[in-house]
Design a protein around this motif. Structure first.
Motif, short mmCIF file in Angstrom:
data_model
loop_
_atom_site.label_atom_id
_atom_site.label_comp_id
_atom_site.label_asym_id
_atom_site.label_seq_id
_atom_site.Cartn_x
_atom_site.Cartn_y
_atom_site.Cartn_z
N CYS A 132 0.80 -1.23 0.00
CA CYS A 132 0.00 0.00 0.00
C CYS A 132 0.83 1.28 0.00
N GLY A 133 2.18 1.16 0.09
CA GLY A 133 3.03 2.36 0.04
C GLY A 133 3.06 3.15 1.33
N PHE A 134 2.67 2.53 2.45
CA PHE A 134 2.67 3.24 3.73
C PHE A 134 4.07 3.28 4.31
N TYR A 135 4.52 4.47 4.79
CA TYR A 135 5.85 4.61 5.38
C TYR A 135 5.79 4.37 6.88
N SER A 136 6.70 3.53 7.39
CA SER A 136 6.70 3.24 8.83
C SER A 136 7.34 4.39 9.60
N GLU A 137 7.24 4.35 10.90
CA GLU A 137 7.96 5.29 11.76
C GLU A 137 9.46 4.99 11.66
N PRO A 138 10.34 6.00 11.88
CA PRO A 138 11.79 5.70 11.84
C PRO A 138 12.17 4.68 12.92
N VAL A 139 12.96 3.66 12.50
CA VAL A 139 13.40 2.62 13.43
C VAL A 139 14.86 2.90 13.78
N ILE A 151 4.67 -6.61 10.08
CA ILE A 151 3.33 -6.36 9.54
C ILE A 151 3.21 -4.87 9.24
N CYS A 152 2.53 -4.54 8.14
CA CYS A 152 2.29 -3.14 7.81
C CYS A 152 1.39 -2.52 8.89
N GLN A 153 1.79 -1.31 9.33
CA GLN A 153 1.07 -0.67 10.45
C GLN A 153 -0.30 -0.14 10.04
N LYS A 154 -0.55 0.03 8.77
CA LYS A 154 -1.81 0.66 8.32
C LYS A 154 -2.98 -0.30 8.57
N GLU A 155 -4.04 0.22 9.15
CA GLU A 155 -5.19 -0.62 9.54
C GLU A 155 -5.77 -1.37 8.35
N GLN A 156 -5.95 -0.67 7.21
CA GLN A 156 -6.63 -1.29 6.06
C GLN A 156 -5.77 -2.35 5.39
#
Length: 618
Positions: A132-139, A151-156
């Motif tokens: 989905c192209g969602f960017y995670s928080e900086p690790v 896992i992708c953090q985006k709910e959808q």
């Protein structure tokens, strides 16, 4: 003192470190505050002991206190300022680093033998979901390991194992690995030098170059080695390295004291040093106005070696050097002076060489038999860290901007000697090996020593038969001195007296008016940096006239064979020598007397080396 910054009142900004902090805030350039460990000890010996034993914890507290103080002084200042400790009370020898020193702060001295290229090190990683192209928080990177979100953090979306690293959103820091080798004076009898890897971060990257003698303060650490790059199992042996906190050059006994590369001149102490430096410079200028400064400098160079005044004058010219000239058309003329000493055994050639080596800024001393062609220039080696082929600098490249002393020049292989042709005129080393094609700088003065071909000078043979060196190489030396050992009762007696007097103090033979070593070094260093003499019209005229006369001498109808006539290189040599002589007087103009003295030096050198002793012809 800002280290008890918990109780510092912001008004109290008189201390040494408060001035430094103010300067950092004003310039906004420096991101580190250099702290002298002696000050910590004077303030609280217990704190000093804790700092050396538990550096990671104590330095973190130092940083917190410092940032707290900065925030109170200027709330909008955003950069993180680090404290860099230097000048520990005791420095440790490289070979005495033990497992008990791990995780402690140590200070070691050594010579940098190689620097890796700058490696970008990941500090903060950002991942993107491929679905989905969602960017995670900086690790954040924790002890060299990045935990990738599963896992992708985006709910959808909630896609698993779909994250990929986004390079241009990550934060990187500079890192460099340098190899430090212990200095020759610390090696025990019959031992080989030890080396240690040092890790440099951020501002310290490229603070030292190969060939520099440095003192490094850092934390001695160990890290585990993986068996293979893909496996997580590690070996039971650990690899040790030093995490560098502060690097300081220790070349104080040598030239270029006011080198702009020095990173350790803490801004705080500069103001107090300025007054001291101006006094020093005034003293040097007074010295330069003395009418006998030339002779005084000559006497100060290797005072333990008897006479050989003209040779010493030539060596002085080599230390001062001429001006390197770069024309708009792109042509270069070197400013370094090359000298060859040829002579009988026992005429203190190697002694002079050792003395020059101690005095010159970045000197390397090699011997002819023990040097191969690649050892002098550059060789291709496998980098143990990355496994790729890298170029390692040889002796001539390491002594860039210094003096390279080569002893036993006649015993070098022809292969190694032919490498010198390019270095001595073009001042570069070109190399094409193993897919690496490069041209390296080697702006070095070469000082070489050789024995005549039959190890003693044979007066019955001509000079060329005595000095078995190719004319191509001989013409590249500005001065060639022939030091002969002639038996003469008076001279021998004076020489013997001089040598004996070195071993016991004879009040009659006390040297007078000799500059001490530190003054001599400061004098040479200042003139090399700030004095750039130009030729005057009369001097140029004199040079032309003298050169034409020198060329004429080779074509004398009486002389049976031409031995060494002047080549166009000789006039360049003369210009360089005249500039060096003008530098000795701190003069911005090359006068006629400098040119005449340059001709005299060349005459003396040539007279000994270019005269046929049997017939007296040139």
């Amino acid at each position: 003192d800002p280290r008890d910054a918990g109780r510092v009142d912001p008004v109290m900004d008189e201390g040494k470190y408060m001035r430094a902090i103010h300067r950092i805030l004003e310039l906004e350039g420096g991101e580190s505050l250099d702290v002298d460990a002696h000050d910590v000890f004077d303030h609280d010996p217990d704190l000093y002991g804790k700092m050396v034993r538990y550096p990671l914890e104590v330095l973190a507290i130092f940083d917190i206190v410092l940032m707290d103080l900065v925030a109170r002084m200027e709330p909008l200042f955003e950069k993180h300022i680090q404290t860099r400790i230097y000048n520990l009370k005791s420095s440790i020898c490289l070979r005495n680093l033990n497992p008990s020193d791990i995780e402690k702060m140590v200070s070691i001295k050594g010579m940098i033998i190689r620097c890796s290229s700058v490696i970008p090190e990941l500090k903060e990683a950002v991942f993107r979901c491929l679905v989905c192209g969602f960017y995670s928080e900086p690790v954040m990177v924790d002890r060299g390991r990045v935990t990738e979100p599963h896992i992708c953090q985006k709910e959808q979306c909630k896609a698993s194992n779909s994250m990929t690293l986004v390079h241009n959103r990550c934060r990187f820091a500079d890192k460099q690995i340098i190899k430090l080798q212990e200095t020759p004076d610390e090696i025990p009898e019959g031992g080989t030098p030890h080396t240690v890897s040092v890790l440099m971060h951020d501002k310290l990257v490229d603070a030292g170059k190969p060939g520099d003698r440095v003192e490094i303060t850092g934390i001695y650490r160990a890290m585990s080695i993986r068996i293979g790059p893909s496996q997580r199992t590690v070996k039971s042996i650990f690899k040790t390295y030093i995490d560098c906190l502060h690097i300081k050059k220790t070349d104080k006994s040598r030239l270029h004291i006011e080198d702009s590369m020095d990173t350790d001149n803490t801004n705080a102490s500069k103001s107090s040093e300025d007054g001291h430096v101006t006094d020093k410079i005034d003293k040097l200028k007074e010295l330069s106005k003395l009418p006998d400064i030339y002779d005084r400098l000559t006497r100060s160079l290797a005072p333990n070696i008897w006479e050989l005044d003209d040779v010493k004058r030539g060596l002085l010219c080599q230390l001062f050097g001429g001006n390197a000239l770069r024309l708009p058309s792109g042509a270069n003329f070197r400013g370094d002076i090359n000298i060859l000493l040829v002579g009988d055994p026992g005429t203190s050639k190697s002694q002079l060489l050792q003395y020059m080596h101690k005095l010159s800024p970045r000197g390397i001393y090699t011997s002819g038999r023990g040097s191969s062609a690649v050892g002098l220039t550059a060789y291709v080696a496998k980098d143990p860290e990355t496994g790729e082929t890298v170029l390692e600098s040889g002796a001539l490249v390491l002594s860039d901007k210094g003096v390279c002393c080569i002893d036993e020049f006649d015993k070098m292989s022809d292969n190694a000697r032919s490498m010198l042709h390019e270095v001595m005129e073009q001042q570069t080393v070109s190399i094409a090996k193993a897919g690496i094609i490069a041209s390296l700088n080697a702006r070095t003065s070469v000082l070489a020593c050789a024995n005549p071909s039959e190890s003693r000078y044979n007066p019955r043979l001509s000079v060329i038969d005595n000095i078995h060196l190719p004319p191509t190489l001989l013409s590249r030396f500005d001065l060639i001195y022939l030091i002969l050992d002639k038996a003469d009762e008076q001279t021998d007696r004076r020489l013997a007296k001089h040598i004996v007097s070195l071993h016991f103090e004879n009040p009659e033979v006390v040297e007078h008016q000799v500059l001490d070593l530190s003054t001599l070094v400061a004098y040479i260093s200042y003139s090399r940096k700030y004095i750039h003499p130009k030729l005057s019209d009369e001097a140029a005229e004199e040079l032309t006239r003298g050169y034409v006369a020198m060329r004429q001498r080779g074509n004398n109808p009486g002389s049976r064979k031409k031995v060494i006539t002047a080549t166009a290189r000789q006039i360049e040599s003369l210009i360089r020598l005249s500039e060096a002589l003008a530098r000795m007087r701190f003069s911005e103009v090359v006068g006629v007397r400098d040119v005449t003295e340059a001709f005299r030096l060349l005459e003396v050198a040539m007279q000994q080396s270019a005269t046929d002793h049997a017939t007296g012809d040139d």
